[in-house]
Design an enzyme around this catalytic site. Structure first.
Site, PDB file in Angstrom:
ATOM      1  CG  HIS A   1      -1.999  -1.035   1.166  1.00  9.73           C
ATOM      2  ND1 HIS A   1      -2.872  -1.164   0.100  1.00  9.73           N
ATOM      3  CD2 HIS A   1      -2.323  -2.019   2.048  1.00  9.73           C
ATOM      4  CE1 HIS A   1      -3.697  -2.183   0.336  1.00  9.73           C
ATOM      5  NE2 HIS A   1      -3.371  -2.716   1.500  1.00  9.73           N
TER       6      HIS A   1
ATOM      7  CG  ASP B   1      -3.050  -8.401   0.350  1.00  9.82           C
ATOM      8  OD1 ASP B   1      -4.146  -7.885   0.627  1.00  9.82           O
ATOM      9  OD2 ASP B   1      -2.168  -8.622   1.190  1.00  9.82           O
TER      10      ASP B   1
ATOM     11  CG  HIS C   1      -6.747  -5.502   1.867  1.00  8.94           C
ATOM     12  ND1 HIS C   1      -6.286  -6.622   2.550  1.00  8.94           N
ATOM     13  CD2 HIS C   1      -7.753  -4.986   2.611  1.00  8.94           C
ATOM     14  CE1 HIS C   1      -6.990  -6.756   3.665  1.00  8.94           C
ATOM     15  NE2 HIS C   1      -7.888  -5.791   3.723  1.00  8.94           N
TER      16      HIS C   1
ATOM     17  CG  ASP D   1      -5.233 -10.331   2.945  1.00  7.75           C
ATOM     18  OD1 ASP D   1      -4.957 -10.726   1.793  1.00  7.75           O
ATOM     19  OD2 ASP D   1      -5.010  -9.168   3.322  1.00  7.75           O
TER      20      ASP D   1
END
Length: 436
Positions: free
Chosen positions: A111, A150, A152, A239
């Site tokens: 991120h 991921d 996200h 995740d």
């Protein structure tokens, strides 16, 4: 069983770094994995080799980021060692000591964007990007594909390589309308000189193994085949697992192993994944076995029951449509670029960025020169609500004469009397980083 491959492992649990003692991003994330690897005897196998991480330098970070006020202010020793672990993985692959490598390191990084005013999404600096630019500086320029698995959206990696036609960023993630950071849609398609090298595949909540592997087979692998990267990197967030406490997907350890078997990444770098006991040890073992070309069919996490995690027909239909649409977008990238650019000489992009971990808001304007010969010089004007105002210039890899001239001129002309606290120049070809 396929032919065994030599696989390097780099562990760095970061014992002294956690957002809080009970935060999902803490050292136990990797301690259970280490225990499982030892318990299964993976390091007793001749083709799985453990290496110690090196320590990244601030120069390694400056090849990627504009850190405000500098790299030292936004990193800890743990960040330098985690980035160094990714660099070590790259060195072992590039020096042909191993066929592939998995950097099981934390803190995570995907991120972290081009400009860094603080931490967002648990990330301060981008481990994959630091590794990529290290490879290019030390081993020559490479076409590189990053496949971010991921849950996200990998918005930081996307931002760093938005204007780089030689870095393909594919992110497959839970739909941003349902999960942080709220981005990662088809219209996020790359800058004017690199349109199509940013690809986002948002999947509906409760997508299972079937959906992930469908997208891999029908979109990601065909696109990689056409892009022809020299290296494939898996930004290996875990995740998407059905037991993860902060997401809503239905991926399994077997699914992750199959994905890595088919994707066959040269390097994997750990990102998220917060089911510390129920998922990570099994997912990581499955990925390691798949990368090493060993049998992973017996890897099973607790509570796994395939009948519980079948996706609905509605989800299957949505996933199939996503795969079809993203491949069509990729196929039309040249046509779309011509339509986007027209006769423009520059392209301007404005956005707001919220650093949720540190509570900082940023307003940013980026201008890129339209160029058919290189990625184009990039100029960034960024201001945070802490009062920091910066101007930054990136001269791209293989810069043409005009983009180089314009980048150097923009840096020379920018002055602190214009209201900037810091003015930066990042020159990729010359490995130069200047601040005034």
């Amino acid at each position: 069983m396929k032919k065994a491959r030599k696989t390097g492992l780099i562990f760095f649990p970061a014992f002294d770094w956690a957002i809080s003692p009970t935060h999902p991003e803490r050292e136990e994330r990797l301690l259970y994995t280490q225990d499982q690897v030892f318990e299964e005897g993976l390091l007793d196998l001749e083709n799985i080799i453990e290496y110690k991480p090196s320590i990244a330098s601030y120069s390694d970070i400056n090849r990627v980021h504009f850190c405000v006020p500098d790299a030292r202010a936004v990193t800890t020793e743990s960040h330098l060692i985690a980035a160094g672990g990714a660099i070590t993985a790259a060195e072992k692959v590039m020096n042909k000591e191993v066929d592939n490598a998995f950097a099981l390191v934390r803190p995570p990084g995907h991120h972290a964007m081009l400009v860094v005013h603080g931490a967002r999404g648990f990330c301060n600096v981008n481990m994959e990007a630091i590794m990529i630019e290290y490879i290019r500086h030390h081993y020559g320029h490479r076409r590189i594909a990053v496949v971010d698995t991921d849950c996200h959206h990998g918005d930081g990696t996307q931002d760093i390589y938005w204007n780089d036609p030689d870095t393909l960023c594919i992110s497959i993630h839970q739909d941003g309308r349902t999960l942080y950071p709220g981005s990662g849609f088809h219209e996020e398609f790359g800058g004017p000189n690199a349109l199509g090298t940013t690809l986002n595949i948002p999947l509906p909540p409760r997508t299972s193994d079937e959906g992930f592997l469908h997208v891999l087979d029908k979109a990601i692998l065909p696109i990689l085949s056409e892009f022809k990267p020299d290296l494939i990197i898996n930004s290996a967030g875990q995740d998407n697992h059905f037991s993860d406490p902060i997401t809503d997907m239905r991926f399994s350890a077997q699914g992750y192993a199959i994905l890595n078997d088919r994707l066959s990444p040269d390097i994997a770098v750990l990102e998220g994944g917060y089911s510390i006991e129920k998922a990570l040890p099994y997912v990581n073992v499955g990925i390691i076995l798949a990368m090493a070309g060993l049998d992973y069919s017996h890897v099973r996490e607790p509570e796994y029951d395939p009948s519980r995690f079948r996706q609905s027909e509605e989800i299957s239909s949505q996933v199939a449509q996503e795969a079809e649409e993203i491949y069509e977008l990729w196929s039309r990238r040249n046509e779309l670029r011509e339509r986007m650019i027209g006769d423009a000489k520059y392209m301007k992009r404005r956005k707001g960025v919220y650093y949720d971990t540190d509570g900082i808001s940023e307003q940013q304007e980026t201008i890129v020169r339209i160029c058919s010969d290189c990625g184009g010089v990039v100029m960034v004007n960024s201001r945070s609500d802490l009062g920091n105002h910066i101007f930054a210039v990136t001269i791209p890899w293989n810069a043409c004469r005009e983009c180089r001239r314009e980048g150097e001129s923009a840096y020379d002309k920018a002055q602190k009397k214009d209201g900037y606290q810091h003015i930066y120049l990042q020159d990729k070809d010359r490995d130069l980083y200047l601040v005034k």
